[in-house]
Design a protein around this motif. Sequence first.
Motif, PDB file in Angstrom:
ATOM      1  N   ASN A 124     -16.876 -43.227 -10.194  1.00 15.07           N
ATOM      2  CA  ASN A 124     -17.094 -43.789  -8.864  1.00 15.07           C
ATOM      3  C   ASN A 124     -18.123 -43.000  -8.062  1.00 15.07           C
ATOM      4  O   ASN A 124     -18.686 -43.505  -7.091  1.00 15.07           O
ATOM      5  N   ASN A 125     -18.363 -41.757  -8.457  1.00 18.71           N
ATOM      6  CA  ASN A 125     -19.364 -40.936  -7.770  1.00 18.71           C
ATOM      7  C   ASN A 125     -20.754 -41.071  -8.394  1.00 18.71           C
ATOM      8  O   ASN A 125     -21.695 -40.406  -7.966  1.00 18.71           O
ATOM      9  N   LEU A 126     -20.843 -41.902  -9.466  1.00 20.45           N
ATOM     10  CA  LEU A 126     -22.110 -42.168 -10.151  1.00 20.45           C
ATOM     11  C   LEU A 126     -22.749 -40.909 -10.716  1.00 20.45           C
ATOM     12  O   LEU A 126     -23.977 -40.797 -10.808  1.00 20.45           O
ATOM     13  N   VAL A 127     -21.906 -39.925 -11.070  1.00 21.42           N
ATOM     14  CA  VAL A 127     -22.417 -38.698 -11.672  1.00 21.42           C
ATOM     15  C   VAL A 127     -22.519 -38.851 -13.183  1.00 21.42           C
ATOM     16  O   VAL A 127     -23.470 -38.379 -13.816  1.00 21.42           O
ATOM     17  N   LEU A 128     -21.521 -39.548 -13.775  1.00 19.84           N
ATOM     18  CA  LEU A 128     -21.478 -39.721 -15.225  1.00 19.84           C
ATOM     19  C   LEU A 128     -21.664 -41.188 -15.579  1.00 19.84           C
ATOM     20  O   LEU A 128     -21.322 -42.080 -14.800  1.00 19.84           O
ATOM     21  N   ASP A 129     -22.201 -41.416 -16.771  1.00 22.25           N
ATOM     22  CA  ASP A 129     -22.337 -42.786 -17.263  1.00 22.25           C
ATOM     23  C   ASP A 129     -20.966 -43.336 -17.650  1.00 22.25           C
ATOM     24  O   ASP A 129     -20.012 -42.597 -17.905  1.00 22.25           O
ATOM     25  N   ALA A 130     -20.885 -44.655 -17.716  1.00 18.47           N
ATOM     26  CA  ALA A 130     -19.651 -45.309 -18.145  1.00 18.47           C
ATOM     27  C   ALA A 130     -19.384 -45.009 -19.617  1.00 18.47           C
ATOM     28  O   ALA A 130     -20.310 -44.876 -20.420  1.00 18.47           O
ATOM     29  N   GLU A 131     -18.102 -44.886 -19.959  1.00 21.23           N
ATOM     30  CA  GLU A 131     -17.699 -44.675 -21.351  1.00 21.23           C
ATOM     31  C   GLU A 131     -16.722 -45.775 -21.750  1.00 21.23           C
ATOM     32  O   GLU A 131     -15.932 -46.255 -20.934  1.00 21.23           O
ATOM     33  N   SER A 132     -16.776 -46.189 -23.010  1.00 24.45           N
ATOM     34  CA  SER A 132     -15.874 -47.231 -23.496  1.00 24.45           C
ATOM     35  C   SER A 132     -15.375 -46.870 -24.890  1.00 24.45           C
ATOM     36  O   SER A 132     -16.109 -46.287 -25.697  1.00 24.45           O
ATOM     37  N   PHE A 133     -14.103 -47.227 -25.146  1.00 19.96           N
ATOM     38  CA  PHE A 133     -13.481 -46.980 -26.444  1.00 19.96           C
ATOM     39  C   PHE A 133     -12.655 -48.193 -26.836  1.00 19.96           C
ATOM     40  O   PHE A 133     -12.113 -48.903 -25.983  1.00 19.96           O
ATOM     41  N   SER A 134     -12.569 -48.451 -28.133  1.00 20.64           N
ATOM     42  CA  SER A 134     -11.769 -49.556 -28.654  1.00 20.64           C
ATOM     43  C   SER A 134     -10.727 -49.015 -29.620  1.00 20.64           C
ATOM     44  O   SER A 134     -10.957 -48.022 -30.312  1.00 20.64           O
ATOM     45  N   ASN A 135      -9.593 -49.701 -29.667  1.00 21.41           N
ATOM     46  CA  ASN A 135      -8.493 -49.254 -30.512  1.00 21.41           C
ATOM     47  C   ASN A 135      -7.717 -50.465 -31.013  1.00 21.41           C
ATOM     48  O   ASN A 135      -7.527 -51.435 -30.275  1.00 21.41           O
ATOM     49  N   LYS A 136      -7.290 -50.436 -32.272  1.00 21.57           N
ATOM     50  CA  LYS A 136      -6.461 -51.498 -32.837  1.00 21.57           C
ATOM     51  C   LYS A 136      -5.161 -50.893 -33.342  1.00 21.57           C
ATOM     52  O   LYS A 136      -5.160 -49.812 -33.937  1.00 21.57           O
ATOM     53  N   PHE A 137      -4.045 -51.578 -33.105  1.00 20.33           N
ATOM     54  CA  PHE A 137      -2.760 -51.110 -33.612  1.00 20.33           C
ATOM     55  C   PHE A 137      -1.837 -52.302 -33.808  1.00 20.33           C
ATOM     56  O   PHE A 137      -2.112 -53.416 -33.341  1.00 20.33           O
ATOM     57  N   SER A 138      -0.734 -52.077 -34.518  1.00 19.53           N
ATOM     58  CA  SER A 138       0.179 -53.176 -34.830  1.00 19.53           C
ATOM     59  C   SER A 138       1.615 -52.672 -34.845  1.00 19.53           C
ATOM     60  O   SER A 138       1.876 -51.461 -34.910  1.00 19.53           O
ATOM     61  N   LYS A 139       2.567 -53.610 -34.812  1.00 22.09           N
ATOM     62  CA  LYS A 139       3.989 -53.271 -34.818  1.00 22.09           C
ATOM     63  C   LYS A 139       4.786 -54.450 -35.355  1.00 22.09           C
ATOM     64  O   LYS A 139       4.640 -55.579 -34.882  1.00 22.09           O
ATOM     65  N   ASN A 140       5.636 -54.201 -36.355  1.00 24.34           N
ATOM     66  CA  ASN A 140       6.547 -55.223 -36.854  1.00 24.34           C
ATOM     67  C   ASN A 140       7.839 -55.193 -36.032  1.00 24.34           C
ATOM     68  O   ASN A 140       8.432 -54.125 -35.851  1.00 24.34           O
ATOM     69  N   THR A 141       8.261 -56.348 -35.540  1.00 23.65           N
ATOM     70  CA  THR A 141       9.460 -56.421 -34.722  1.00 23.65           C
ATOM     71  C   THR A 141      10.357 -57.566 -35.189  1.00 23.65           C
ATOM     72  O   THR A 141       9.919 -58.480 -35.887  1.00 23.65           O
ATOM     73  N   VAL A 142      11.624 -57.522 -34.778  1.00 22.93           N
ATOM     74  CA  VAL A 142      12.605 -58.553 -35.102  1.00 22.93           C
ATOM     75  C   VAL A 142      12.939 -59.322 -33.833  1.00 22.93           C
ATOM     76  O   VAL A 142      13.182 -58.718 -32.786  1.00 22.93           O
TER      77      VAL A 142
END
Length: 241
Positions: free
Chosen positions: A47-65
């Motif tokens: 918000n102070n425009l000192v650093l560039d934007a960073e982005s990360f992606s993640n995939k995960f899964s879960k088996n449920t009943v």
Amino acid sequence: MKKVSLYVLAGLMAGGVSAKVDSGFYAGVGVSMNNNKYKHNVVTTDNNLVLDAESFSNKFSKNTVMPEIFVGYLCVGKSFAWAPELHVGNDFGKRDSYNLANDAVDLYQTTEVKKRLNLGLDMKLGRIVEDSAFVYGVLGLDLSRYKVSYRQDEVDAAGAVDSTRTFSPSAKFVPGLKVGAGADVYTNQNLFIGGEVNYTFRSKSIKSNNQAENLGMDQNVNNKLRPKNSLAVKVKIGWKF
């Protein structure tokens, strides 16, 4: 005459009631094993425009009943049979995922996903096989409730957690389109057991944003979590009235 009556009664007891399927309302209970997959994207901007934007992606899964109850009406025609069906279930299970949110300011995030109430309206279309089995394909509308919460750990220069913030957006319903196939096998005119395999397509994401501060940097954190397409295998038992 008495002998004939005894023979008829013995035959009924040995052979059971005819399992020929006809039209009628039905209800029952079932349980399914669900393979839930998620794709998570997080974007942080300074918000102070000192650093560039960073982005990360993640995939995960879960088996449920997921246990469920269902009601429907079976319509048996000359060549085909069909049944509109309403079901209500509740998925017991959660999935945690730990990921980096911003490398420049050492901001890490734990994402917790809980899938809970499930509502569905199905249309099953098929035919009666051997007078005792309803073999069908299914097309349905699925609505699942997801609750997502985030814990953000702000790490200091020594690698220790300096402070922690939690953020819990409102739970949201995510719609889906379900396709599949199954069979209900009647042991008599009323009782049936069945199984079904289905696949649900989803495209809507759960979005949220909050503020986080670390090392003097005020960060705007945007999260986008998308429940992906999922596979389910169901077994059930029901009673036709």
